[in-house]
Design a protein around this motif. Structure first.
Motif, mmCIF file in Angstrom:
data_model
loop_
_atom_site.group_PDB
_atom_site.id
_atom_site.type_symbol
_atom_site.label_atom_id
_atom_site.label_comp_id
_atom_site.label_asym_id
_atom_site.label_seq_id
_atom_site.Cartn_x
_atom_site.Cartn_y
_atom_site.Cartn_z
ATOM 1 N N TRP A 12 0.926 -1.469 -0.130
ATOM 2 C CA TRP A 12 -0.092 -0.031 0.049
ATOM 3 C C TRP A 12 0.946 1.300 0.014
ATOM 4 O O TRP A 12 0.463 2.260 -0.695
ATOM 5 C CB TRP A 12 -1.117 -0.006 1.020
ATOM 6 C CG TRP A 12 -0.404 0.165 2.481
ATOM 7 C CD1 TRP A 12 0.392 -1.040 3.314
ATOM 8 C CD2 TRP A 12 0.097 1.465 3.297
ATOM 9 N NE1 TRP A 12 0.954 -0.511 4.403
ATOM 10 C CE2 TRP A 12 0.846 0.861 4.501
ATOM 11 C CE3 TRP A 12 -0.195 2.844 3.078
ATOM 12 C CZ2 TRP A 12 1.192 1.836 5.135
ATOM 13 C CZ3 TRP A 12 0.136 3.673 3.873
ATOM 14 C CH2 TRP A 12 1.058 3.118 5.119
ATOM 15 N N LEU A 13 2.376 1.016 0.611
ATOM 16 C CA LEU A 13 3.031 2.287 0.800
ATOM 17 C C LEU A 13 3.619 2.718 -1.007
ATOM 18 O O LEU A 13 3.836 3.729 -0.942
ATOM 19 C CB LEU A 13 4.274 2.048 1.474
ATOM 20 C CG LEU A 13 3.855 1.855 2.912
ATOM 21 C CD1 LEU A 13 5.281 1.374 3.456
ATOM 22 C CD2 LEU A 13 3.407 3.119 3.566
ATOM 23 N N THR A 14 3.679 1.885 -1.777
ATOM 24 C CA THR A 14 4.052 1.982 -3.120
ATOM 25 C C THR A 14 2.962 2.001 -4.148
ATOM 26 O O THR A 14 3.178 1.986 -5.164
ATOM 27 C CB THR A 14 4.926 0.912 -3.673
ATOM 28 O OG1 THR A 14 4.348 -0.498 -3.329
ATOM 29 C CG2 THR A 14 6.340 1.007 -2.771
ATOM 30 N N ALA A 15 1.573 1.943 -3.879
ATOM 31 C CA ALA A 15 0.552 2.093 -4.706
ATOM 32 C C ALA A 15 0.428 3.452 -5.516
ATOM 33 O O ALA A 15 0.533 4.514 -4.750
ATOM 34 C CB ALA A 15 -0.642 1.808 -4.118
ATOM 35 N N LEU A 16 0.495 3.507 -6.715
ATOM 36 C CA LEU A 16 0.316 4.822 -7.302
ATOM 37 C C LEU A 16 -1.325 5.348 -7.220
ATOM 38 O O LEU A 16 -2.065 4.641 -7.030
ATOM 39 C CB LEU A 16 0.563 4.627 -8.857
ATOM 40 C CG LEU A 16 2.195 4.442 -9.050
ATOM 41 C CD1 LEU A 16 2.163 3.916 -10.790
ATOM 42 C CD2 LEU A 16 3.081 5.426 -8.709
ATOM 43 N N PRO A 17 -1.389 6.651 -7.282
ATOM 44 C CA PRO A 17 -2.503 7.339 -7.390
ATOM 45 C C PRO A 17 -3.484 6.757 -8.518
ATOM 46 O O PRO A 17 -2.923 6.515 -9.547
ATOM 47 C CB PRO A 17 -2.276 8.937 -7.400
ATOM 48 C CG PRO A 17 -0.831 8.959 -7.048
ATOM 49 C CD PRO A 17 -0.152 7.760 -7.346
ATOM 50 N N LEU A 39 6.561 8.540 -4.075
ATOM 51 C CA LEU A 39 6.950 8.416 -2.691
ATOM 52 C C LEU A 39 7.930 9.408 -2.295
ATOM 53 O O LEU A 39 8.100 9.645 -0.978
ATOM 54 C CB LEU A 39 7.715 7.180 -2.476
ATOM 55 C CG LEU A 39 6.582 6.106 -2.597
ATOM 56 C CD1 LEU A 39 7.500 4.567 -2.390
ATOM 57 C CD2 LEU A 39 5.381 6.025 -1.743
ATOM 58 N N SER A 40 8.683 10.263 -3.076
ATOM 59 C CA SER A 40 9.622 11.371 -2.501
ATOM 60 C C SER A 40 9.189 12.747 -3.192
ATOM 61 O O SER A 40 9.939 13.619 -2.868
ATOM 62 C CB SER A 40 10.870 10.953 -3.221
ATOM 63 O OG SER A 40 10.917 10.872 -4.615
ATOM 64 N N CYS A 41 8.184 12.878 -3.779
ATOM 65 C CA CYS A 41 7.574 14.190 -4.416
ATOM 66 C C CYS A 41 7.371 15.119 -3.434
ATOM 67 O O CYS A 41 6.307 14.703 -2.673
ATOM 68 C CB CYS A 41 6.990 14.081 -5.654
ATOM 69 S SG CYS A 41 6.398 15.751 -6.449
ATOM 70 N N LYS A 42 7.876 16.354 -3.232
ATOM 71 C CA LYS A 42 7.547 17.181 -2.275
ATOM 72 C C LYS A 42 6.115 18.021 -2.350
ATOM 73 O O LYS A 42 5.491 18.672 -1.578
ATOM 74 C CB LYS A 42 8.397 18.234 -2.133
ATOM 75 C CG LYS A 42 9.863 17.755 -1.634
ATOM 76 C CD LYS A 42 10.210 17.556 -0.091
ATOM 77 C CE LYS A 42 11.508 17.164 -0.099
ATOM 78 N NZ LYS A 42 11.845 16.063 0.544
ATOM 79 N N MET A 115 12.260 9.522 5.371
ATOM 80 C CA MET A 115 12.860 9.555 3.849
ATOM 81 C C MET A 115 12.467 8.075 3.098
ATOM 82 O O MET A 115 12.382 7.115 3.772
ATOM 83 C CB MET A 115 14.112 9.848 3.835
ATOM 84 C CG MET A 115 15.067 8.632 4.796
ATOM 85 S SD MET A 115 16.740 9.160 4.788
ATOM 86 C CE MET A 115 17.527 7.889 6.260
ATOM 87 N N HIS A 116 12.562 8.432 1.723
ATOM 88 C CA HIS A 116 12.412 7.250 0.973
ATOM 89 C C HIS A 116 13.841 6.721 0.623
ATOM 90 O O HIS A 116 14.548 7.482 -0.302
ATOM 91 C CB HIS A 116 11.636 7.743 -0.257
ATOM 92 C CG HIS A 116 11.273 6.481 -1.441
ATOM 93 N ND1 HIS A 116 11.114 5.367 -1.024
ATOM 94 C CD2 HIS A 116 11.363 6.742 -2.683
ATOM 95 C CE1 HIS A 116 11.241 4.657 -2.261
ATOM 96 N NE2 HIS A 116 11.426 5.447 -3.208
ATOM 97 N N MET A 159 14.179 8.447 9.846
ATOM 98 C CA MET A 159 13.543 7.340 9.714
ATOM 99 C C MET A 159 13.343 7.008 8.472
ATOM 100 O O MET A 159 13.191 7.848 7.546
ATOM 101 C CB MET A 159 12.035 7.316 10.330
ATOM 102 C CG MET A 159 11.979 7.522 12.071
ATOM 103 S SD MET A 159 10.585 7.489 12.571
ATOM 104 C CE MET A 159 10.204 5.766 13.055
ATOM 105 N N LEU A 160 13.374 5.612 7.892
ATOM 106 C CA LEU A 160 12.940 5.328 6.767
ATOM 107 C C LEU A 160 11.444 5.061 6.483
ATOM 108 O O LEU A 160 11.054 4.737 7.486
ATOM 109 C CB LEU A 160 13.633 4.035 6.456
ATOM 110 C CG LEU A 160 15.240 3.823 6.268
ATOM 111 C CD1 LEU A 160 15.593 2.576 5.871
ATOM 112 C CD2 LEU A 160 15.707 4.684 5.242
ATOM 113 N N MET A 161 10.927 5.392 5.351
ATOM 114 C CA MET A 161 9.562 5.167 5.194
ATOM 115 C C MET A 161 8.888 3.726 5.201
ATOM 116 O O MET A 161 7.760 3.428 5.660
ATOM 117 C CB MET A 161 9.109 5.752 4.068
ATOM 118 C CG MET A 161 9.844 4.997 2.717
ATOM 119 S SD MET A 161 9.002 5.450 1.249
ATOM 120 C CE MET A 161 7.949 4.110 1.031
#
Length: 178
Positions: A12-17, A39-42, A115-116, A159-161
């Motif tokens: 679920w952490l890597t699911a795209l919109p 996952l890293s876009c501000k 962070m990713h 922390m890591l995501m």
């Protein structure tokens, strides 16, 4: 730990919109929206959600053992040219503060970074190097100001995501747990 090892537990952490539901805005000038970008876009919500969830969890934990716990406390204004380096913004804030984290009457300030590890800035570094680099960046921004102006202590919570925790964050959490 057993749940984290289950196949697909973090998917679920890597699911795209979902584009058809309007959760993504595609523009002709945008970069490709892949998993690493999402996952890293501000500009997206994932970075802020991860940060705020971690900040709120640290706040809840500190409220159990510290007094006067605050979310995003504003730092004291600086004297003229007090700091040559770091964050010298007039309305600078850290993520959490509380009295009694490291010393019985001392205010402890925390600043969170989740962070990713596969972000372009991290890809050529070991995980330990990534923790250290992100922690040092936070310390350069706030440590001197917290010590000199706030008369407190500063701890970077890196922390890591995926759930990994840097050494300083781990020490802080162990200290709070005592």
């Amino acid at each position: 730990m057993a749940l984290a090892r289950e196949k697909g537990s973090g998917s679920w952490l890597t699911a795209l919109p979902i584009k058809s539901l309007g959760y993504i805005k595609i523009s002709e000038n945008s970069r490709t929206n892949n998993i690493n970008h999402a996952l890293s876009c501000k500009k997206g919500g994932y970075v802020m959600m991860r940060h705020n969830c971690t900040r709120d969890l640290e706040t809840e934990i500190m409220q159990e053992v510290c007094s006067d716990v605050r979310i995003e406390p504003e730092l004291m204004p600086l004297d003229n040219n007090f700091m040559r380096n770091g964050n010298n913004a007039e309305n600078a804030r850290l993520d959490v503060s509380g009295i009694g984290g490291w010393g019985p009457y001392e205010r402890t300030f925390l600043d969170v970074r989740v962070m990713h590890p596969n972000a372009p800035s991290c890809i050529d570094k070991s995980i330990d190097q990534v923790y250290i680099a992100h922690g040092k960046e936070k310390e350069r921004a706030y440590n001197e100001r917290v010590i000199q102006m706030e008369k407190g202590t500063f701890t970077s919570i890196v922390m890591l995501m995926s759930g990994g925790v840097g050494n300083k964050a781990d020490r802080h959490q162990n200290r709070i747990a005592l």
